[in-house]
Design a protein around this motif. Structure first.
Motif, PDB file in Angstrom:
ATOM      1  N   ARG A  42     -32.580 -31.834   5.243  1.00 47.69           N
ATOM      2  CA  ARG A  42     -32.593 -31.879   6.704  1.00 47.69           C
ATOM      3  C   ARG A  42     -32.315 -30.524   7.328  1.00 47.69           C
ATOM      4  O   ARG A  42     -32.550 -30.325   8.526  1.00 47.69           O
ATOM      5  N   LEU A  43     -31.803 -29.601   6.513  1.00 45.33           N
ATOM      6  CA  LEU A  43     -31.463 -28.277   7.022  1.00 45.33           C
ATOM      7  C   LEU A  43     -32.560 -27.258   6.771  1.00 45.33           C
ATOM      8  O   LEU A  43     -32.827 -26.398   7.605  1.00 45.33           O
ATOM      9  N   VAL A  44     -33.185 -27.345   5.603  1.00 45.72           N
ATOM     10  CA  VAL A  44     -34.199 -26.353   5.235  1.00 45.72           C
ATOM     11  C   VAL A  44     -35.220 -27.003   4.309  1.00 45.72           C
ATOM     12  O   VAL A  44     -34.875 -27.855   3.488  1.00 45.72           O
ATOM     13  N   ALA A  45     -36.487 -26.626   4.479  1.00 49.47           N
ATOM     14  CA  ALA A  45     -37.549 -27.165   3.629  1.00 49.47           C
ATOM     15  C   ALA A  45     -37.360 -26.691   2.192  1.00 49.47           C
ATOM     16  O   ALA A  45     -36.826 -25.608   1.944  1.00 49.47           O
ATOM     17  N   ARG A  46     -37.842 -27.487   1.244  1.00 49.95           N
ATOM     18  CA  ARG A  46     -37.619 -27.141  -0.157  1.00 49.95           C
ATOM     19  C   ARG A  46     -38.325 -25.844  -0.544  1.00 49.95           C
ATOM     20  O   ARG A  46     -37.830 -25.086  -1.369  1.00 49.95           O
ATOM     21  N   TRP A  47     -39.502 -25.602   0.025  1.00 51.99           N
ATOM     22  CA  TRP A  47     -40.197 -24.358  -0.323  1.00 51.99           C
ATOM     23  C   TRP A  47     -39.417 -23.150   0.183  1.00 51.99           C
ATOM     24  O   TRP A  47     -39.429 -22.091  -0.440  1.00 51.99           O
ATOM     25  N   GLN A  48     -38.714 -23.326   1.296  1.00 52.87           N
ATOM     26  CA  GLN A  48     -37.875 -22.241   1.795  1.00 52.87           C
ATOM     27  C   GLN A  48     -36.664 -22.037   0.881  1.00 52.87           C
ATOM     28  O   GLN A  48     -36.260 -20.895   0.617  1.00 52.87           O
ATOM     29  N   SER A  49     -36.102 -23.148   0.400  1.00 48.86           N
ATOM     30  CA  SER A  49     -34.989 -23.044  -0.553  1.00 48.86           C
ATOM     31  C   SER A  49     -35.431 -22.320  -1.812  1.00 48.86           C
ATOM     32  O   SER A  49     -34.698 -21.498  -2.366  1.00 48.86           O
ATOM     33  N   PHE A  50     -36.661 -22.610  -2.253  1.00 50.62           N
ATOM     34  CA  PHE A  50     -37.184 -21.973  -3.469  1.00 50.62           C
ATOM     35  C   PHE A  50     -37.344 -20.469  -3.266  1.00 50.62           C
ATOM     36  O   PHE A  50     -36.968 -19.672  -4.131  1.00 50.62           O
ATOM     37  N   ASP A  51     -37.915 -20.069  -2.123  1.00 50.98           N
ATOM     38  CA  ASP A  51     -38.083 -18.640  -1.843  1.00 50.98           C
ATOM     39  C   ASP A  51     -36.734 -17.927  -1.743  1.00 50.98           C
ATOM     40  O   ASP A  51     -36.556 -16.824  -2.257  1.00 50.98           O
ATOM     41  N   LEU A  52     -35.773 -18.563  -1.065  1.00 57.56           N
ATOM     42  CA  LEU A  52     -34.437 -17.982  -0.953  1.00 57.56           C
ATOM     43  C   LEU A  52     -33.753 -17.922  -2.312  1.00 57.56           C
ATOM     44  O   LEU A  52     -32.999 -16.986  -2.605  1.00 57.56           O
ATOM     45  N   HIS A  53     -34.027 -18.919  -3.152  1.00 54.51           N
ATOM     46  CA  HIS A  53     -33.484 -18.961  -4.510  1.00 54.51           C
ATOM     47  C   HIS A  53     -33.945 -17.740  -5.299  1.00 54.51           C
ATOM     48  O   HIS A  53     -33.140 -17.085  -5.988  1.00 54.51           O
ATOM     49  N   GLN A  54     -35.224 -17.416  -5.201  1.00 57.07           N
ATOM     50  CA  GLN A  54     -35.738 -16.231  -5.875  1.00 57.07           C
ATOM     51  C   GLN A  54     -35.113 -14.955  -5.309  1.00 57.07           C
ATOM     52  O   GLN A  54     -34.691 -14.067  -6.048  1.00 57.07           O
ATOM     53  N   PHE A  55     -35.048 -14.880  -3.981  1.00 65.24           N
ATOM     54  CA  PHE A  55     -34.534 -13.682  -3.325  1.00 65.24           C
ATOM     55  C   PHE A  55     -33.072 -13.424  -3.689  1.00 65.24           C
ATOM     56  O   PHE A  55     -32.696 -12.289  -4.005  1.00 65.24           O
ATOM     57  N   THR A  56     -32.254 -14.470  -3.656  1.00 68.05           N
ATOM     58  CA  THR A  56     -30.836 -14.279  -3.960  1.00 68.05           C
ATOM     59  C   THR A  56     -30.616 -13.892  -5.420  1.00 68.05           C
ATOM     60  O   THR A  56     -29.621 -13.224  -5.738  1.00 68.05           O
ATOM     61  N   SER A  57     -31.534 -14.268  -6.302  1.00 70.83           N
ATOM     62  CA  SER A  57     -31.428 -13.825  -7.699  1.00 70.83           C
ATOM     63  C   SER A  57     -31.518 -12.310  -7.788  1.00 70.83           C
ATOM     64  O   SER A  57     -30.750 -11.663  -8.509  1.00 70.83           O
ATOM     65  N   PHE A  58     -32.457 -11.728  -7.041  1.00 73.07           N
ATOM     66  CA  PHE A  58     -32.619 -10.278  -7.045  1.00 73.07           C
ATOM     67  C   PHE A  58     -31.413  -9.585  -6.408  1.00 73.07           C
ATOM     68  O   PHE A  58     -30.970  -8.536  -6.875  1.00 73.07           O
ATOM     69  N   VAL A  59     -30.886 -10.182  -5.334  1.00 73.90           N
ATOM     70  CA  VAL A  59     -29.709  -9.606  -4.678  1.00 73.90           C
ATOM     71  C   VAL A  59     -28.522  -9.617  -5.637  1.00 73.90           C
ATOM     72  O   VAL A  59     -27.765  -8.633  -5.720  1.00 73.90           O
ATOM     73  N   ALA A  60     -28.353 -10.719  -6.372  1.00 68.12           N
ATOM     74  CA  ALA A  60     -27.247 -10.820  -7.334  1.00 68.12           C
ATOM     75  C   ALA A  60     -27.366  -9.733  -8.400  1.00 68.12           C
ATOM     76  O   ALA A  60     -26.363  -9.094  -8.765  1.00 68.12           O
ATOM     77  N   ILE A  61     -28.571  -9.490  -8.894  1.00 68.79           N
ATOM     78  CA  ILE A  61     -28.770  -8.451  -9.910  1.00 68.79           C
ATOM     79  C   ILE A  61     -28.441  -7.072  -9.337  1.00 68.79           C
ATOM     80  O   ILE A  61     -27.820  -6.235  -9.994  1.00 68.79           O
ATOM     81  N   GLY A  62     -28.860  -6.832  -8.085  1.00 72.84           N
ATOM     82  CA  GLY A  62     -28.550  -5.559  -7.455  1.00 72.84           C
ATOM     83  C   GLY A  62     -27.052  -5.329  -7.325  1.00 72.84           C
ATOM     84  O   GLY A  62     -26.548  -4.232  -7.610  1.00 72.84           O
ATOM     85  N   LEU A  63     -26.316  -6.364  -6.922  1.00 71.69           N
ATOM     86  CA  LEU A  63     -24.868  -6.240  -6.794  1.00 71.69           C
ATOM     87  C   LEU A  63     -24.196  -6.090  -8.158  1.00 71.69           C
ATOM     88  O   LEU A  63     -23.195  -5.368  -8.294  1.00 71.69           O
ATOM     89  N   LEU A  64     -24.743  -6.753  -9.165  1.00 70.05           N
ATOM     90  CA  LEU A  64     -24.202  -6.592 -10.520  1.00 70.05           C
ATOM     91  C   LEU A  64     -24.401  -5.165 -11.017  1.00 70.05           C
ATOM     92  O   LEU A  64     -23.507  -4.590 -11.654  1.00 70.05           O
TER      93      LEU A  64
END
Length: 198
Positions: A42-64
């Protein structure tokens, strides 16, 4: 009086990057669980969650990466490159630090799986992607046992709150993943990919 002196700058950066990487990893795991369950529909479409899921993976690697580089720049312990990249070789709490090193590699592998999906197929990708759960809980253990900010109440509360949140949602996700729901889950995934294709 300066808060960040040359002697402490790298140490502050390492701590901030480590905590930031953990929080982004937490968001990444939650978003991944949202793709596979109805939580958050109800908050966000699943395809948007998927795209954000990919994006946050890259951000996590950058911070690591920043966390590792900052540890190398700090001279208090005097880490060497092998000590921050090879598990169990750290002069500071080697086992507890190894949790973080192994978790880091698992995060890199699961992020790389987005590109490997076409070669290993949906089932292979899903199996490899399960390593995200191991990466998260190893990072949690690393923070709880090797982190130097655990004497602060908000840090301790953050670790336990995020750990329990992922645990509950993970149990729920696998409880839903029964043979009777496999076809429905596959249809949802195809729908997500279909929407993104258009």
């Amino acid at each position: 009086m300066l808060l960040f002196t040359d002697d402490h700058l790298f140490w502050y950066v390492a701590r901030a990057a480590g905590l930031g990487a953990y929080l982004v990893l937490f968001i990444d795991v939650i978003l991944g669980l949202m793709v596979r369950t109805k939580v958050g529909d109800r908050l966000v479409a699943r395809w948007q969650s998927f795209d954000l899921h990919q994006f946050t993976s890259f951000v996590a690697i950058g911070l690591l990466a920043l966390h590792v580089v900052a540890l190398l720049g700090d001279h208090y312990i005097g880490y060497t490159v092998p000590q921050v990249l090879i598990p169990f070789t750290s002069p500071y709490r080697p086992v507890e630090t190894a949790f973080g090193v192994i978790g880091m590699y698992l995060i890199v592998v699961t992020t790389a799986s987005f590109w490997l999906k076409r070669f290993i197929g949906q089932r292979g990708w899903r199996t490899l992607h399960y390593a995200t759960f191991s990466a998260f809980f190893l990072s949690l253990l690393h923070g709880l046992t090797a982190g130097t900010d655990n004497n602060q109440g908000w840090v301790w509360a953050m670790y336990w709150a995020t750990g329990w949140a992922v645990t509950v949602l993970t149990i729920w996700r696998f409880a839903m993943h029964r043979p009777s729901t496999l076809n429905r889950a596959a249809s949802v995934q195809q729908g997500v990919e279909g929407v993104r294709a258009h």
